[in-house]
Design an enzyme around this catalytic site. Structure first.
Site, short mmCIF file in Angstrom:
data_model
loop_
_atom_site.label_atom_id
_atom_site.label_comp_id
_atom_site.label_asym_id
_atom_site.label_seq_id
_atom_site.Cartn_x
_atom_site.Cartn_y
_atom_site.Cartn_z
N SER A 158 18.27 -8.24 15.55
CA SER A 158 17.66 -8.32 16.88
C SER A 158 18.66 -8.87 17.90
O SER A 158 19.71 -8.27 18.13
CB SER A 158 16.38 -9.16 16.81
OG SER A 158 15.60 -9.00 17.98
N ASP A 258 10.04 0.31 15.26
CA ASP A 258 10.61 -0.65 16.20
C ASP A 258 10.67 -0.06 17.60
O ASP A 258 11.14 1.06 17.81
CB ASP A 258 12.02 -1.03 15.74
CG ASP A 258 12.67 -2.10 16.59
OD1 ASP A 258 11.99 -2.70 17.44
OD2 ASP A 258 13.87 -2.35 16.38
N HIS A 291 10.05 -3.87 13.58
CA HIS A 291 11.14 -4.78 13.89
C HIS A 291 11.09 -6.05 13.04
O HIS A 291 10.07 -6.73 12.97
CB HIS A 291 11.03 -5.16 15.38
CG HIS A 291 12.18 -5.92 15.92
ND1 HIS A 291 13.31 -5.31 16.42
CD2 HIS A 291 12.40 -7.25 16.06
CE1 HIS A 291 14.16 -6.21 16.86
NE2 HIS A 291 13.64 -7.41 16.64
#
Length: 315
Positions: A158, A258, A291
């Site tokens: 991330s 995601d 995610h």
């Protein structure tokens, strides 16, 4: 009567940012101490790199004192704002990665936004990388005894994936002390964004999309380009060429559900087909996952397969 110091960013349940720039952290984050992990037999300890930067170092079981191990500098996610190397989900993830890949991991604790704005986080992580590069002969004993400095990787999830990109660009432009070369980079669900929504962003939950759309402005209020700042949108008009990326291998890992998936795949395509970069990149997508699934579900089949894929890349 209206407050003269209203909330301008509300990221409950984590924190709020007020008009005067003050930050209210809403809850104390759980911390896991370093030490021997009974599940993986990976050992860890906390070290100090600079006055502002610390790290947690992970050492997998040593089967041969003559065999040196890959060294991964790992940068956690959390939107630059939450989590630390001691967060339970980060700690467990890195114990697992160290064990499966038989790699030493240096998990860098950079200072967090919004108390500290970009580029503090990049500079902290660069300081850790330079610490490794400039002290190759007399650094931390676990590194002296076991690290292979010809196999130094950058990895992150991330926001950490964003850091990996920006550090690799800096390596390409100015190099590292003692001529250290990066063996490769690993980006997991990297945080990239932009003003023009992609299909995966447009399909995201509206509240999530709103927070992501506000995030760069909160952590980098000095930016004049907003979400098309090249540091968060590497494909923006006028962004530095990816040709100068300071590594010759990359593993890009995306998750099908995601919101930022499209950005990562656009980056991969631009890098491999348009940029002129001479390295080799690989794309690995996990179907049916969102995610950061590897943090939230460390025992899943998807996580096991992802860690195995990373280990293959490092082998």
């Amino acid at each position: 009567m209206a407050s003269d110091n209203p909330v301008i960013y509300d990221y409950s349940p984590y924190f709020r940012v007020y008009k005067d720039g003050s930050v209210e952290r809403l809850k104390e984050e759980e911390q896991t101490p370093a030490g021997l992990d009974p599940l993986t037999s990976v050992n860890s300890k906390d070290i100090r790199i600079t006055a502002n930067v610390s790290a947690r170092i992970y050492l997998p079981p040593i089967t041969s004192t003559s065999k040196k191990l890959s060294l991964i500098l790992y940068f956690r996610g959390g939107g630059f704002c939450i989590l630390s190397s001691a967060s339970p989900i980060v700690h467990r993830h890195l114990n697992g990665l160290a064990a499966v890949s038989s790699s030493i991991i240096l998990s860098v604790d950079y200072r967090r936004a919004p108390e500290h704005h970009i580029p503090v986080q990049y500079d902290d992580c660069w300081a850790a990388l330079e610490w490794v590069a400039s002290h190759r002969s007399d650094v931390e004993p676990w590194l002296i005894d076991h690290a292979d400095y010809d196999r130094v990787y950058l990895a992150g999830d991330s926001a950490g994936g964003n850091i990996v990109h920006n550090l690799a660009m800096r390596v390409g432009s100015q190099g590292l002390s003692n001529g250290l070369k990066l063996a490769g980079t690993i980006l997991l669900d990297p945080y990239f964004w932009g003003k023009q929504l992609t299909a995966s962003e447009a399909a995201a939950d509206p509240e999530l999309r709103k927070r992501l759309d506000q995030l760069w402005g909160m952590i980098c209020p000095e930016s004049t380009a907003g979400n098309d700042d090249p540091r968060v949108n590497p494909l923006a008009v006028g962004a530095p060429s990816l040709e100068d990326l300071g590594c010759m291998r990359m593993l890009m890992c995306t998750s099908e559900k995601d919101a930022m998936r499209d950005r990562a795949q656009m980056y991969y395509k631009a890098l491999t087909t348009k940029s002129g970069w001479l390295g080799k990149a690989e794309l690995y997508e996990t179907k049916g996952e969102d995610h950061g699934f590897y943090l939230n579900d460390p025992d899943s089949k998807s996580t096991t397969m992802l860690l195995a894929r990373i280990a293959t890349f490092l082998a």
